[in-house]
Each structure stands twice: as C-alpha cells, then as structure tokens.
Design a protein around this motif. Structure first.
Motif, mmCIF file in Angstrom:
data_model
loop_
_atom_site.group_PDB
_atom_site.id
_atom_site.type_symbol
_atom_site.label_atom_id
_atom_site.label_comp_id
_atom_site.label_asym_id
_atom_site.label_seq_id
_atom_site.Cartn_x
_atom_site.Cartn_y
_atom_site.Cartn_z
ATOM 1 N N ALA A 37 0.831 -1.208 0.000
ATOM 2 C CA ALA A 37 0.000 0.000 0.000
ATOM 3 C C ALA A 37 0.866 1.259 0.000
ATOM 4 C CB ALA A 37 -0.927 0.003 1.216
ATOM 5 N N ILE A 38 1.957 1.235 0.751
ATOM 6 C CA ILE A 38 2.869 2.382 0.775
ATOM 7 C C ILE A 38 3.449 2.617 -0.618
ATOM 8 C CG2 ILE A 38 5.093 3.229 1.648
ATOM 9 C CD1 ILE A 38 4.376 1.773 4.306
ATOM 10 N N GLY A 39 3.871 1.528 -1.271
ATOM 11 C CA GLY A 39 4.401 1.653 -2.628
ATOM 12 C C GLY A 39 3.376 2.234 -3.584
ATOM 13 N N GLN A 40 2.114 1.792 -3.455
ATOM 14 C CA GLN A 40 1.060 2.306 -4.329
ATOM 15 C C GLN A 40 0.759 3.777 -4.050
ATOM 16 O OE1 GLN A 40 -1.871 -0.595 -3.205
ATOM 17 N NE2 GLN A 40 -1.438 -1.935 -4.950
ATOM 18 N N LEU A 41 0.705 4.149 -2.762
ATOM 19 C CA LEU A 41 0.409 5.536 -2.412
ATOM 20 C C LEU A 41 1.553 6.463 -2.804
ATOM 21 C CD1 LEU A 41 -1.262 4.962 1.077
ATOM 22 C CD2 LEU A 41 -2.393 5.849 -0.967
ATOM 23 N N MET A 42 2.786 6.032 -2.577
ATOM 24 C CA MET A 42 3.923 6.860 -2.980
ATOM 25 C C MET A 42 3.982 7.009 -4.504
ATOM 26 S SD MET A 42 5.426 8.005 -0.284
ATOM 27 C CE MET A 42 7.066 8.517 -0.773
ATOM 28 N N ALA A 43 3.531 5.964 -5.213
ATOM 29 C CA ALA A 43 3.519 6.029 -6.675
ATOM 30 C C ALA A 43 2.584 7.121 -7.185
ATOM 31 C CB ALA A 43 3.120 4.679 -7.265
ATOM 32 N N ILE A 44 1.549 7.461 -6.398
ATOM 33 C CA ILE A 44 0.619 8.520 -6.806
ATOM 34 C C ILE A 44 1.355 9.842 -6.967
ATOM 35 C CG2 ILE A 44 -1.334 9.921 -6.023
ATOM 36 C CD1 ILE A 44 -2.454 7.355 -4.733
ATOM 37 N N LEU A 45 2.305 10.131 -6.065
ATOM 38 C CA LEU A 45 3.059 11.376 -6.151
ATOM 39 C C LEU A 45 3.808 11.466 -7.465
ATOM 40 C CD1 LEU A 45 4.561 11.598 -2.539
ATOM 41 C CD2 LEU A 45 2.489 12.700 -3.418
ATOM 42 N N TYR A 46 4.261 10.308 -7.974
ATOM 43 C CA TYR A 46 4.982 10.281 -9.241
ATOM 44 C C TYR A 46 4.022 10.223 -10.428
ATOM 45 C CZ TYR A 46 8.750 9.114 -6.033
ATOM 46 O OH TYR A 46 9.647 9.125 -4.998
ATOM 47 N N ALA A 47 2.910 9.509 -10.269
ATOM 48 C CA ALA A 47 1.967 9.355 -11.372
ATOM 49 C C ALA A 47 1.367 10.703 -11.771
ATOM 50 C CB ALA A 47 0.858 8.376 -10.996
ATOM 51 N N THR A 48 1.038 11.544 -10.793
ATOM 52 C CA THR A 48 0.505 12.866 -11.137
ATOM 53 C C THR A 48 1.579 13.727 -11.799
ATOM 54 O OG1 THR A 48 0.976 13.650 -8.891
ATOM 55 C CG2 THR A 48 -1.256 12.843 -9.336
ATOM 56 N N LYS A 49 2.832 13.412 -11.533
ATOM 57 C CA LYS A 49 3.920 14.149 -12.184
ATOM 58 C C LYS A 49 4.016 13.802 -13.665
ATOM 59 C CE LYS A 49 7.300 15.177 -9.584
ATOM 60 N NZ LYS A 49 8.518 15.297 -8.763
ATOM 61 N N ILE A 50 3.380 12.715 -14.087
ATOM 62 C CA ILE A 50 3.332 12.381 -15.512
ATOM 63 C C ILE A 50 2.343 13.292 -16.230
ATOM 64 C CG2 ILE A 50 2.809 10.576 -17.200
ATOM 65 C CD1 ILE A 50 3.457 8.514 -14.994
ATOM 66 N N VAL A 51 1.182 13.490 -15.629
ATOM 67 C CA VAL A 51 0.088 14.209 -16.293
ATOM 68 C C VAL A 51 0.183 15.719 -16.091
ATOM 69 C CG1 VAL A 51 -2.412 14.442 -16.457
ATOM 70 C CG2 VAL A 51 -1.387 12.193 -15.994
ATOM 71 N N GLY A 89 -8.155 6.008 5.797
ATOM 72 C CA GLY A 89 -8.188 4.805 4.975
ATOM 73 C C GLY A 89 -7.449 4.990 3.664
ATOM 74 N N PHE A 90 -7.283 3.882 2.941
ATOM 75 C CA PHE A 90 -6.461 3.888 1.728
ATOM 76 C C PHE A 90 -7.030 4.804 0.649
ATOM 77 C CE2 PHE A 90 -5.425 2.344 -2.505
ATOM 78 C CZ PHE A 90 -4.047 2.222 -2.431
ATOM 79 N N TRP A 91 -8.314 4.679 0.345
ATOM 80 C CA TRP A 91 -8.866 5.410 -0.794
ATOM 81 C C TRP A 91 -8.970 6.900 -0.520
ATOM 82 C CZ3 TRP A 91 -8.349 3.277 -5.167
ATOM 83 C CH2 TRP A 91 -8.414 1.874 -5.294
ATOM 84 N N ALA A 92 -9.307 7.282 0.707
ATOM 85 C CA ALA A 92 -9.359 8.702 1.044
ATOM 86 C C ALA A 92 -7.961 9.320 0.984
ATOM 87 C CB ALA A 92 -9.954 8.893 2.433
ATOM 88 N N THR A 93 -6.969 8.577 1.484
ATOM 89 C CA THR A 93 -5.588 9.059 1.428
ATOM 90 C C THR A 93 -5.112 9.149 -0.012
ATOM 91 O OG1 THR A 93 -5.136 8.060 3.590
ATOM 92 C CG2 THR A 93 -3.232 8.646 2.233
ATOM 93 N N ALA A 94 -5.458 8.139 -0.815
ATOM 94 C CA ALA A 94 -5.058 8.131 -2.226
ATOM 95 C C ALA A 94 -5.666 9.323 -2.968
ATOM 96 C CB ALA A 94 -5.485 6.828 -2.883
ATOM 97 N N LEU A 95 -6.940 9.619 -2.708
ATOM 98 C CA LEU A 95 -7.600 10.745 -3.371
ATOM 99 C C LEU A 95 -6.934 12.066 -2.990
ATOM 100 C CD1 LEU A 95 -9.911 11.910 -5.092
ATOM 101 C CD2 LEU A 95 -11.313 11.956 -3.000
ATOM 102 N N ALA A 96 -6.675 12.244 -1.699
ATOM 103 C CA ALA A 96 -6.033 13.478 -1.248
ATOM 104 C C ALA A 96 -4.655 13.638 -1.873
ATOM 105 C CB ALA A 96 -5.930 13.484 0.279
ATOM 106 N N MET A 97 -3.879 12.561 -1.909
ATOM 107 C CA MET A 97 -2.537 12.628 -2.481
ATOM 108 C C MET A 97 -2.585 12.909 -3.980
ATOM 109 S SD MET A 97 -0.500 9.640 -0.362
ATOM 110 C CE MET A 97 1.013 9.864 -1.310
#
Length: 384
Positions: A37-51, A89-97
C-alpha cells in the motif's frame, strides 16, 4: 536576473520534498499501511507528475505566460492538501494525495523554463540558483528529523502545509519571462521527439528515476528496520543533499569543461555503485554515509546536466513542453514505476534484490546514454 526571488521558490519547493520524501513513507506506515500500500500511495506522487506537467506545459507554451499558472498551481496545492487532515483509509488518502500532488507537480517544470529564460546566455549558472532548493531540503529534513525524535509522526502534515504556503508566497514575487529564442526558430515538437538521441535521453532519465523511486519510497524504511532512529535517518538524508549543494557550486564548471553527455554518463555509473552499497551494507554506517555522498552525482550533476540538455534540445515555444516531458517521463513515470516495483519486491525479495533492480536500471540507462547521446549539445535542431 531576479536571483534571490527565483532561489526562494526553489528553497520552499524542495523544502516540501524534504518533508515528503524521507518521512511520508514512515507516516503512511504509522497510519497502518503495509509495504504494498505504501508503494502504491507513494507512486501517486509520481503518477501525477506524468500528467500535470504536460497539461501545464501545453497551457504555458500556448499562452506564453508561465508564472500565473505557477501561482495558481501552488495555491490549489495548499487548498487540496487540507484533505489529508480529514480523510482516513487507503482510498481517502489516495484521493487526497492525487489531488494535491497534481497541482504541486505542475509548477516546477514551468518555473524551470522561467529560470532558464532569465539566465539567457548563461544557462550553466542554473545550478547556482537550484542549490537553494537543496538548502531548503537540508534544513527541513534535519529539523523535521529532530522534531520527530521528540514528537509523533502526526506533526508531519503540518510541516508540509507550512512549506506549501511558502511555495505560493515566493511565486508571487517572481516576474514572468519571454522565451529565450524567437518563435520563428522553433521546431515542431513531433520532429524533436523522433530524434534517436532525444528518445535515448528520455529513456535514460526514466531509468535513473526508476532507481530513485525505489530509493525515495523505501530508504527510510530500510534504515529504520535496521535500527536507525529518525534523527539518524534525517542525518543521512541531509548528508546526501549537503553533497548535492557542494556539487551544484561547481556543476557549471563541470558542464563547461566536460559537456552534458560526459556528466550524465559519470552520474549513471556512480548510481550503480550507490544502490548496491545501500542494499548490501546497510549495517555499516560509514558506507551508508559514502553512498549518500554519491547523491551529488546521482541527483545533483545528473539533474543539472539533464535540464541543461533539455534547454538546448527544446527551444522557443517548445520549452515548457520539453521541461514537462523531462519531468513527466523521469520523475513521473520513472519514479512511479520505481515506487511500485519496490512495493512489490520489498517484503518478499528483500532489500538487496530490490536495490539490485535499481542498480540494473541505472546500468541500462548508462548504456543508452553511451550508445546514442552525442558529445555536442542539440543546439541546431530544425523542423522537418
């Protein structure tokens, strides 16, 4: 050139990285998330850097005005970061990130283009402006490391919010700039992207940042699992960025003497050694210190040489999209891939194999740069 106003933006922007990169994984771990989950959440910081940089780059290149977009992105990142305080929770944290990082990641590539336009005929001096970002990173990573030694990780979001406000305030002081080259000389973007050296350059950058994505997501966790306290973790992170500051002071001389290609090759080669040392000898503090000193090469000289290369390869009205592509493909796609790969490998394969993958990625990046990048900078690219 508005040296101190530009430097202030870099100071606060990389201060935010000093809070997020070393400690956000530990914060997520304290919130109860596992390694995947940490790997997936940290990946969000990089994924938004693509778009985000691509969207902002397109808008900036069409309008010719970059700083209004930088200021808007900085303001929205403050507002949306507030969701971290109310989501659980995971999805709320993912959305905020995802929301706050989309705008946080949008501002820097356009500021890079503004900086180079202000530098005009002295682009190798970029490192002397950028070093203040490293100073901001050091001060926050050390200060926060000491604060976390005495307090819980719950204080981390407040530190991040404070430096986000600093980013926005500093952006209000920076004047906009016109492109350094006249629009008539600008080649078409698709013509540039068909050139083999441009493709090889972006691939090498992606692989280098894939390796760093593993490092950013799991280095602090790796150290803490092997008995390092938060003050020691912060100290090692700061040591790496102190080395980065030192190298920035002389990077303009390295680029003038050796050229971007040679600097990129040395940086990639030293990265291979760095990841192997981190994975294999974590118990030896002096070796970890040596590995952190290599941050001067794997990030400092590599980034300065890469952004120098992009500035010459993407002239005029392609500047914003060129910087955006560099950010999106390297820090975005590369960082996200590294974070996800680290999350998949970490618990089952262990640190040695995970950082071995980082070393392999850097080695492949070295080969691509050696094979296809030419010694001369691509200053005379023309449209088809």
């Amino acid at each position: 050139m508005p040296y101190w106003r530009l430097s202030g933006f870099y100071f606060f922007y990389f201060a935010s990285l000093g809070a997020l990169v070393p400690y956000w994984g530990l914060y997520l771990q304290a919130q109860g998330f596992d390694a995947l989950a940490i790997g997936q959440l940290m990946a969000i910081l990089y994924a938004t850097k693509i778009v985000a940089p691509l969207v902002w780059g397109q808008l900036a290149d069409r309008s010719g005005r970059r700083m209004p977009l930088v200021r808007l992105a900085a303001l929205l990142s403050i507002v949306l970061f507030g969701l971290i305080f109310i989501g659980e929770g995971f999805w709320a944290t993912a959305l905020a990130m995802a929301l706050f990082s989309f705008f946080w990641n949008a501002s820097l590539p356009q500021l890079e283009a503004v900086t180079f336009n202000h530098l005009r005929h002295r682009p190798t001096r970029y490192a002397l402006v950028r070093l203040w970002g490293s100073v901001g990173f050091i001060l926050v990573v050390l200060g926060l490391g000491l604060a976390l030694h005495a307090h819980s990780l719950s204080i981390l979001p407040w530190w991040v919010l404070a430096v986000f406000v600093g980013i926005w305030l500093s952006s209000l002081l920076i004047p906009d700039s016109a492109p350094a080259r006249p629009e008539a000389s600008t080649p078409r973007l698709n013509a540039l992207l068909r050139r083999p050296e441009v493709l090889a350059f972006f691939a090498a950058c992606l692989l280098m940042q894939l390796a760093h994505g593993i490092y950013y997501a799991f280095y602090s966790i790796h150290l803490e699992a092997n008995g390092y306290g938060t003050d020691a973790v912060g100290g090692l992170w700061a040591l790496g960025v102190i080395a980065e500051v030192a190298i920035f002071l002389v990077t303009h001389r390295l680029l003038e003497r050796f050229g971007a290609r040679r600097v990129l090759l040395w940086s990639l080669g030293l990265a291979v050694a760095r990841w192997l040392v981190i994975g294999a000898w974590v118990e030896l503090v002096w070796l970890q210190a040596c590995a952190q000193l290599l941050h001067a090469a794997t990030f400092g000289t590599f980034h300065a040489a890469a952004i120098h290369w992009v500035h010459h390869a993407f002239p005029g009205r392609t500047q914003g999209r060129g910087q955006a592509l560099y950010s999106a493909l390297s820090f975005g796609a590369g960082g996200a891939a590294g974070s996800l790969i680290g999350g998949v490998l970490w618990e089952d394969a262990g640190a040695l194999l995970t950082f071995g993958v980082a070393a392999l990625a850097s080695l492949l990046g070295w080969w691509l740069a050696w094979r296809w990048l030419t010694p001369a900078l691509p200053q005379t690219v023309s449209a088809d």
